[in-house]
Design a protein around this motif. Structure first.
Motif, mmCIF file in Angstrom:
data_model
loop_
_atom_site.group_PDB
_atom_site.id
_atom_site.type_symbol
_atom_site.label_atom_id
_atom_site.label_comp_id
_atom_site.label_asym_id
_atom_site.label_seq_id
_atom_site.Cartn_x
_atom_site.Cartn_y
_atom_site.Cartn_z
ATOM 1 N N ASP A 209 6.318 2.219 -1.458
ATOM 2 C CA ASP A 209 6.881 1.808 -0.173
ATOM 3 C C ASP A 209 5.946 2.265 0.931
ATOM 4 O O ASP A 209 5.313 3.324 0.853
ATOM 5 C CB ASP A 209 8.256 2.456 0.033
ATOM 6 N N GLY A 210 5.839 1.463 1.972
ATOM 7 C CA GLY A 210 5.005 1.832 3.106
ATOM 8 C C GLY A 210 3.540 1.503 2.962
ATOM 9 O O GLY A 210 2.750 1.787 3.865
ATOM 10 N N SER A 230 11.587 -6.033 -3.271
ATOM 11 C CA SER A 230 12.518 -4.909 -3.084
ATOM 12 C C SER A 230 11.849 -3.689 -2.439
ATOM 13 O O SER A 230 12.515 -2.673 -2.195
ATOM 14 C CB SER A 230 13.126 -4.502 -4.428
ATOM 15 N N LYS A 231 10.540 -3.788 -2.152
ATOM 16 C CA LYS A 231 9.852 -2.663 -1.523
ATOM 17 C C LYS A 231 10.267 -2.544 -0.050
ATOM 18 O O LYS A 231 10.819 -3.470 0.541
ATOM 19 C CB LYS A 231 8.334 -2.849 -1.610
ATOM 20 N N LYS A 232 9.937 -1.398 0.533
ATOM 21 C CA LYS A 232 10.330 -1.132 1.918
ATOM 22 C C LYS A 232 9.107 -0.834 2.789
ATOM 23 O O LYS A 232 8.162 -0.189 2.345
ATOM 24 C CB LYS A 232 11.300 0.048 1.979
ATOM 25 N N ASP A 233 9.162 -1.318 4.024
ATOM 26 C CA ASP A 233 8.181 -0.993 5.069
ATOM 27 C C ASP A 233 6.741 -1.288 4.665
ATOM 28 O O ASP A 233 5.822 -0.514 4.978
ATOM 29 C CB ASP A 233 8.317 0.473 5.491
ATOM 30 N N LEU A 234 6.527 -2.387 3.983
ATOM 31 C CA LEU A 234 5.157 -2.789 3.676
ATOM 32 C C LEU A 234 4.474 -3.270 4.949
ATOM 33 O O LEU A 234 5.114 -3.754 5.889
ATOM 34 C CB LEU A 234 5.151 -3.902 2.625
ATOM 35 N N ALA A 253 10.861 -6.931 3.298
ATOM 36 C CA ALA A 253 9.919 -5.971 2.703
ATOM 37 C C ALA A 253 8.787 -5.623 3.669
ATOM 38 O O ALA A 253 8.294 -4.500 3.674
ATOM 39 C CB ALA A 253 9.354 -6.530 1.401
ATOM 40 N N ARG A 258 4.980 1.502 9.119
ATOM 41 C CA ARG A 258 4.291 2.732 8.723
ATOM 42 C C ARG A 258 2.779 2.659 8.896
ATOM 43 O O ARG A 258 2.051 3.577 8.526
ATOM 44 C CB ARG A 258 4.632 3.091 7.276
#
Length: 433
Positions: A209-210, A230-234, A253, A258
């Motif tokens: 993530d990120g 389903s990943k976060k803050d890409l 996503a 970040r």
């Protein structure tokens, strides 16, 4: 607005009037891909042949249309030079009717600044002028800064070109413009195969993530993106903006939150994609198109943490050398930004680079892992730069491995039908004792 409209009308020309501005021996540069000014070039091809205007050089990265200036016999009038080979100029280059100028993508503007010098003409297709007198560079800003040193600037204004943020040209800068309503080139994403999904899933599992992503062209990068929903803050810092990125925006996503530089923004230098992607980037301040010497500069790339670079290649040998641009002696594509992003990821805190490819070709009859690269093949990425290699049979990391360890690791991700002969070859080459 009235002032800019008056200037616009004064500078508006017919295609043949722009063509008449070209002289024998002119050196001309365009932004890449979809922004190639097809109307100007069509008129120029007709004008040059009728008036015996010869030795005009047209430089572009990755042409995406069949055009009259590329026809056999036209090379004495307009000589095509590509910074990245495509299906539309490959045969002409092979036959000697056109040429290829190899360079890492980030270095192309520097080549113009320090070696080739100021072009006579810069031209490109742009979006319609806004109320402040600015034209957006649309789907490509890669070579847009070269215009600042050109002797003349001509624009082709197309209402189907999306208005993008990041790079603009003002009406006061230009010498002339024409209007063209022909729809810009749309390019559908290649289908994703089962092997693509296997490779994409393995890479996606290694992306945190990120992370900040650079995705290349093809089914494998698209498969990676599919597995990242389903990943976060890409984040996105990539030479290309592609269809799969739109999907990741829509799943939530991609947020770019970040990123250390350009937080909240996707930063790219070009796109060629579906109409849906063009509509997504149109008037969208979340996506910025900037010149390639900035976007692809490894020093800029490395300022983001966890940079993940994903590209494809054509073949790999047991030393870990990678060819991504030739088929034997034939120029097939180009190195593009592959090395730029591999080196940028290497210098990024937590960064990783992946070179992904299917282990075989021609229905499994030809291994894409060779004892040594095919005769005539060019080394695109040296063994000293390679990080991860991925096929449908696994992932190996070459960094930190000895030559013998590398050979064994590379053989382990080859198609099983070729592993024995590759092992025999490695022993003959004294890579495996």
């Amino acid at each position: 607005m009235d002032t800019w409209n008056r200037i616009y009308e004064k500078k508006k020309m017919l295609p043949q009037e722009i063509a008449a501005q070209f002289k024998t021996g002119n050196i001309c540069v365009s932004n890449g891909q979809v922004t190639e000014p097809v109307g100007i070039l069509s008129a120029l091809a007709a004008y040059a042949t009728a008036n015996k205007i010869t030795d005009i050089y047209h430089y572009i990265l990755l042409p995406l249309r069949n055009q009259s200036y590329m026809a056999a016999g036209m090379e004495k009038y307009i000589r095509h030079v590509s910074h990245f080979v495509s299906a539309f100029d490959r045969e002409a280059i092979w036959q000697g009717r056109a040429d290829y100028l190899p360079a890492n993508y980030s270095q192309v503007p520097l080549v113009w600044k320090e070696i080739l010098g100021a072009p006579d003409i810069f031209y490109a297709t742009v979006s319609p002028m806004d109320k402040h007198g600015y034209f957006s560079c649309g789907t490509a800003a890669d070579l847009s800064d070269i215009r600042k040193r050109a002797k003349k600037i001509f624009l082709e204004v197309n209402p189907t070109m999306p208005r993008t943020f990041g790079s603009f040209i003002h009406i006061t800068e230009i010498d002339g413009l024409m209007e063209n309503n022909t729809p810009i080139t749309e390019v559908a994403s290649p289908p994703i195969t089962d092997d693509d999904l296997k490779i994409g899933g393995m890479i996606a599992d290694m992306i945190p993530d990120g992370a900040t992503l650079q995705l290349g062209i093809g089914g494998i990068p698209n498969a990676v993106a599919k597995a990242l929903s389903s990943k976060k803050d890409l984040g996105i810092h990539s030479e290309m903006f592609c269809d799969s990125m739109v999907d990741l925006y829509r799943t939530g996503a991609i947020t770019n939150e970040r990123k250390k530089i350009h937080p909240g923004k996707s930063v790219v230098t070009f796109t060629f994609a579906s109409r849906g992607t063009y509509d997504f980037i149109d008037d969208n301040p979340a996506v910025e198109f900037l010149p390639v010497d900035y976007v692809n500069d490894p020093r800029i790339i490395a300022q983001n943490d966890n940079v993940i670079s994903i590209n494809s290649c054509m073949e790999v040998d047991l030393f870990g050398q990678v060819c991504s641009e030739t088929m034997g002696m034939m120029n097939y594509s180009g190195v593009g930004g592959q090395v730029d992003f591999i080196r940028g990821a290497a210098a990024s805190k937590g960064g990783k680079s992946f070179l992904a490819f299917k282990s075989s070709a021609k229905k499994g009859s030809l291994s894409k892992i060779k004892p040594i690269l095919t005769e005539g093949s060019c080394v695109s990425t040296t063994r000293n730069d390679v990080d991860y290699l991925v096929t449908e049979f696994g992932v190996v990391r070459l960094k930190g491995m000895t030559c013998s360890q590398r050979a064994k690791a590379i053989i382990s991700i080859a198609h099983p039908a070729f592993r024995e002969e590759l092992t025999t070859a490695a022993k003959k080459m004294h890579l495996i004792i």
